[in-house]
Design an enzyme around this catalytic site. Structure first.
Site, PDB file in Angstrom:
ATOM      1  N   ARG A 263       6.121   1.273   2.403  1.00  0.00           N
ATOM      2  CA  ARG A 263       7.155   1.935   1.588  1.00  0.00           C
ATOM      3  C   ARG A 263       8.550   1.534   2.058  1.00  0.00           C
ATOM      4  O   ARG A 263       9.445   1.302   1.251  1.00  0.00           O
ATOM      5  CB  ARG A 263       6.978   3.453   1.619  1.00  0.00           C
ATOM      6  CG  ARG A 263       5.758   3.943   0.878  1.00  0.00           C
ATOM      7  CD  ARG A 263       5.754   5.456   0.700  1.00  0.00           C
ATOM      8  NE  ARG A 263       5.911   6.193   1.930  1.00  0.00           N
ATOM      9  CZ  ARG A 263       4.916   6.624   2.707  1.00  0.00           C
ATOM     10  NH1 ARG A 263       3.657   6.363   2.384  1.00  0.00           N
ATOM     11  NH2 ARG A 263       5.159   7.311   3.798  1.00  0.00           N
TER      12      ARG A 263
ATOM     13  N   ARG B 219       0.498   4.224   0.387  1.00  0.00           N
ATOM     14  CA  ARG B 219       0.210   5.279   1.359  1.00  0.00           C
ATOM     15  C   ARG B 219       0.700   4.929   2.764  1.00  0.00           C
ATOM     16  O   ARG B 219       0.649   5.759   3.656  1.00  0.00           O
ATOM     17  CB  ARG B 219      -1.288   5.558   1.392  1.00  0.00           C
ATOM     18  CG  ARG B 219      -1.773   6.091   0.034  1.00  0.00           C
ATOM     19  CD  ARG B 219      -3.186   6.534   0.098  1.00  0.00           C
ATOM     20  NE  ARG B 219      -3.282   7.680   0.999  1.00  0.00           N
ATOM     21  CZ  ARG B 219      -4.412   8.235   1.389  1.00  0.00           C
ATOM     22  NH1 ARG B 219      -5.552   7.749   0.967  1.00  0.00           N
ATOM     23  NH2 ARG B 219      -4.412   9.256   2.202  1.00  0.00           N
ATOM     24  N   CYS B 220       1.186   3.716   2.947  1.00  0.00           N
ATOM     25  CA  CYS B 220       1.629   3.236   4.259  1.00  0.00           C
ATOM     26  C   CYS B 220       3.150   3.360   4.376  1.00  0.00           C
ATOM     27  O   CYS B 220       3.883   2.852   3.537  1.00  0.00           O
ATOM     28  CB  CYS B 220       1.200   1.778   4.430  1.00  0.00           C
ATOM     29  SG  CYS B 220       1.888   0.981   5.893  1.00  0.00           S
ATOM     30  N   ARG B 221       3.617   4.022   5.419  1.00  0.00           N
ATOM     31  CA  ARG B 221       5.053   4.232   5.614  1.00  0.00           C
ATOM     32  C   ARG B 221       5.803   2.908   5.756  1.00  0.00           C
ATOM     33  O   ARG B 221       6.850   2.714   5.157  1.00  0.00           O
ATOM     34  CB  ARG B 221       5.297   5.110   6.844  1.00  0.00           C
ATOM     35  CG  ARG B 221       6.765   5.414   7.082  1.00  0.00           C
ATOM     36  CD  ARG B 221       6.984   6.379   8.225  1.00  0.00           C
ATOM     37  NE  ARG B 221       6.398   5.950   9.477  1.00  0.00           N
ATOM     38  CZ  ARG B 221       7.010   5.148  10.359  1.00  0.00           C
ATOM     39  NH1 ARG B 221       8.210   4.692  10.120  1.00  0.00           N
ATOM     40  NH2 ARG B 221       6.409   4.822  11.485  1.00  0.00           N
TER      41      ARG B 221
ATOM     42  N   ASN C  87       0.878  -1.167   0.000  1.00  0.00           N
ATOM     43  CA  ASN C  87       0.000   0.000   0.000  1.00  0.00           C
ATOM     44  C   ASN C  87       0.916   1.216   0.000  1.00  0.00           C
ATOM     45  O   ASN C  87       1.571   1.498   1.003  1.00  0.00           O
ATOM     46  CB  ASN C  87      -0.898  -0.009   1.243  1.00  0.00           C
ATOM     47  CG  ASN C  87      -1.774   1.222   1.339  1.00  0.00           C
ATOM     48  OD1 ASN C  87      -1.612   2.190   0.604  1.00  0.00           O
ATOM     49  ND2 ASN C  87      -2.705   1.193   2.270  1.00  0.00           N
TER      50      ASN C  87
END
Length: 113
Positions: free
Chosen positions: A14, A9-11, A7
């Site tokens: 990433r 948008r998830c730190r 995802n």
């Protein structure tokens, strides 16, 4: 081949992706919010993770707290809920042909590769 269920948008997701990129190994990115998982595929991942479906649930998500938290759910019901509400799935998940890890903390991914 390695596969990351990601995802963007998830730190943590990433960070997991960066670990894979720096490993130099080939891998595939699956943005599971855009490419929803089937029940069969999710069950396969859970089996590789060697966990119960409830352990894959993000229990702090609003939809979990409001709709499911107080219910006594079977494993099959949990899988269906996760397939229908992919935001509830812990991330990132990195999978090989034989095993998988949830990249929380992201360093777990290093043990897999």
């Amino acid at each position: 081949m390695l596969k990351i269920y990601h995802n963007p948008r998830c730190r943590k997701s990433r960070e997991g992706l960066e670990i894979l990129k720096s490993s130099g190994k080939d891998f595939e990115i699956v943005e599971y919010l855009k490419e929803p998982l089937s029940e069969e595929k999710l069950k396969e991942i859970i089996e590789k993770l060697k966990i119960a479906p409830i352990e894959l649930v993000r229990k702090n998500e609003k939809v979990w707290k409001e709709e499911y938290k107080e219910k006594d759910l079977s494993d099959d019901e949990l899988v269906r809920i996760l397939v229908n509400n992919p935001r509830l799935i812990e991330r990132p998940i990195v999978v090989t042909d034989k095993e998988a890890v949830i990249g929380r903390p992201p360093e777990r991914i290093e043990k897999l590769i």
